[in-house]
Design an enzyme around this catalytic site. Sequence first.
Site, PDB file in Angstrom:
ATOM      1  N   LYS A  69      40.080   5.987  99.416  1.00  0.00           N
ATOM      2  CA  LYS A  69      39.304   6.588 100.505  1.00  0.00           C
ATOM      3  C   LYS A  69      40.192   6.944 101.680  1.00  0.00           C
ATOM      4  O   LYS A  69      39.948   7.941 102.346  1.00  0.00           O
ATOM      5  CB  LYS A  69      38.184   5.646 100.956  1.00  0.00           C
ATOM      6  CG  LYS A  69      37.064   5.566  99.945  1.00  0.00           C
ATOM      7  CD  LYS A  69      35.811   4.963 100.531  1.00  0.00           C
ATOM      8  CE  LYS A  69      34.710   4.878  99.484  1.00  0.00           C
ATOM      9  NZ  LYS A  69      33.573   4.087  99.920  1.00  0.00           N
ATOM     10  N   LYS A 115      33.760  11.837  85.778  1.00  0.00           N
ATOM     11  CA  LYS A 115      32.453  11.213  86.007  1.00  0.00           C
ATOM     12  C   LYS A 115      31.542  12.124  86.825  1.00  0.00           C
ATOM     13  O   LYS A 115      32.021  12.856  87.682  1.00  0.00           O
ATOM     14  CB  LYS A 115      32.672   9.934  86.836  1.00  0.00           C
ATOM     15  CG  LYS A 115      32.205   8.691  86.154  1.00  0.00           C
ATOM     16  CD  LYS A 115      32.498   7.398  86.859  1.00  0.00           C
ATOM     17  CE  LYS A 115      32.162   7.251  88.320  1.00  0.00           C
ATOM     18  NZ  LYS A 115      32.178   5.853  88.774  1.00  0.00           N
ATOM     19  N   LYS A 128      28.345  12.046  93.137  1.00  0.00           N
ATOM     20  CA  LYS A 128      27.420  12.592  94.119  1.00  0.00           C
ATOM     21  C   LYS A 128      28.122  13.404  95.184  1.00  0.00           C
ATOM     22  O   LYS A 128      27.508  14.167  95.908  1.00  0.00           O
ATOM     23  CB  LYS A 128      26.481  11.546  94.725  1.00  0.00           C
ATOM     24  CG  LYS A 128      27.035  10.231  95.122  1.00  0.00           C
ATOM     25  CD  LYS A 128      25.879   9.374  95.661  1.00  0.00           C
ATOM     26  CE  LYS A 128      26.362   7.979  96.023  1.00  0.00           C
ATOM     27  NZ  LYS A 128      25.357   7.160  96.639  1.00  0.00           N
TER      28      LYS A 128
END
Length: 334
Positions: A115, A197, A200
């Site tokens: 992140k 994957k 979102k």
Amino acid sequence: MLDGKKILFSGMQATGSLHIGNYLGALKNWVSLSNDYECFYSVVDMHSITIRQDPQELRNNARNILMIYIAAGLDPIKNCIYYQSHVPAHAELSWILNCFTYMGELNRMTQFKDKSSKHDTNINVGLYTYPVLQAADILLYQADAVPVGKDQLQHLELCRDVAHRFNAIYGDVFTIPEPSLGKAGAKIRSLQEPTKKMSKSDENLNAAIFLLDDRDTIIRKFKKAVTDNFANIKYDAENQPGIANLMDIYAVLGEKTIAQVESEFAGKGYGDFKLAVGETVADALKPFRERFYELKEDKAYIDTIIKNNAEKAAYTANKTLRKVQKKIGFPISN
Ligand code: TRP
């Protein structure tokens, strides 16, 4: 133990919209676990602000996620479904646990590294101590089990280490939680890049099927799904990842085996297959979507759930927090 049942804690962030991968990988499992455990399912909005959020969007997303928990089948009376930010004990225990967590441990967290490289203009301290807040979430409720995906195992391991460390100094204060990985269901992958994957935060909106997508949108996204030019509906995840992903989705939501899907579409074209997948997914999500919009209309009902569950969560969390405060020597108020 609470009411003779083992305790379970899990949470989802209040960012973005949930997609079928989140449903099949997590929520569906939460619903079945709720029969065996006393469950706390939090919308972890305090974790969400480690990345900059638009206030109105955060508030809307958090409420949507809470309603999605319920629409997916979690009974909000039996399960404590609540906002993390409504229970101040999370922040209070998190501070205390910061003082029992080493920087060396946080430096090793792969999610922090990921992140901080993605958001390199906002590497804030909250992003760094994110796993400590997560440990507080779990330990406040004396959770025995924590259903998580593989990506969260490192955080759970840290939580266990901190709990052991605290217990070794002060006696048995915290229950040591175990991960619950759930059944290894099909991993749902992106419709646009089927080796990745479903995510979102994907910028390509055609890559994911969101739980609140309407029928036409779902069918359109499946039509656009990336496949290959083998013209062969056979399960070969290595060479035909797009088709394998569509087969996984069709099999799980249509409650069929992969072998049944193969024989159903033997000799048929990709166009027919994609349409069938789209229709099956749209049918499977319909009751969910209807329930969601009913809940959305019933503002007073949801508000009551939110209020009652925050009180219920705070009651359990404060018991642990008081014990911790006493153990570490904070003055006791009368
Ligand atoms: N970090 C988790 C995630 O991103 C969310 C989370 C916060 C969580 N607190 C938790 C999950 C406690 C399980 C238990 O998926």
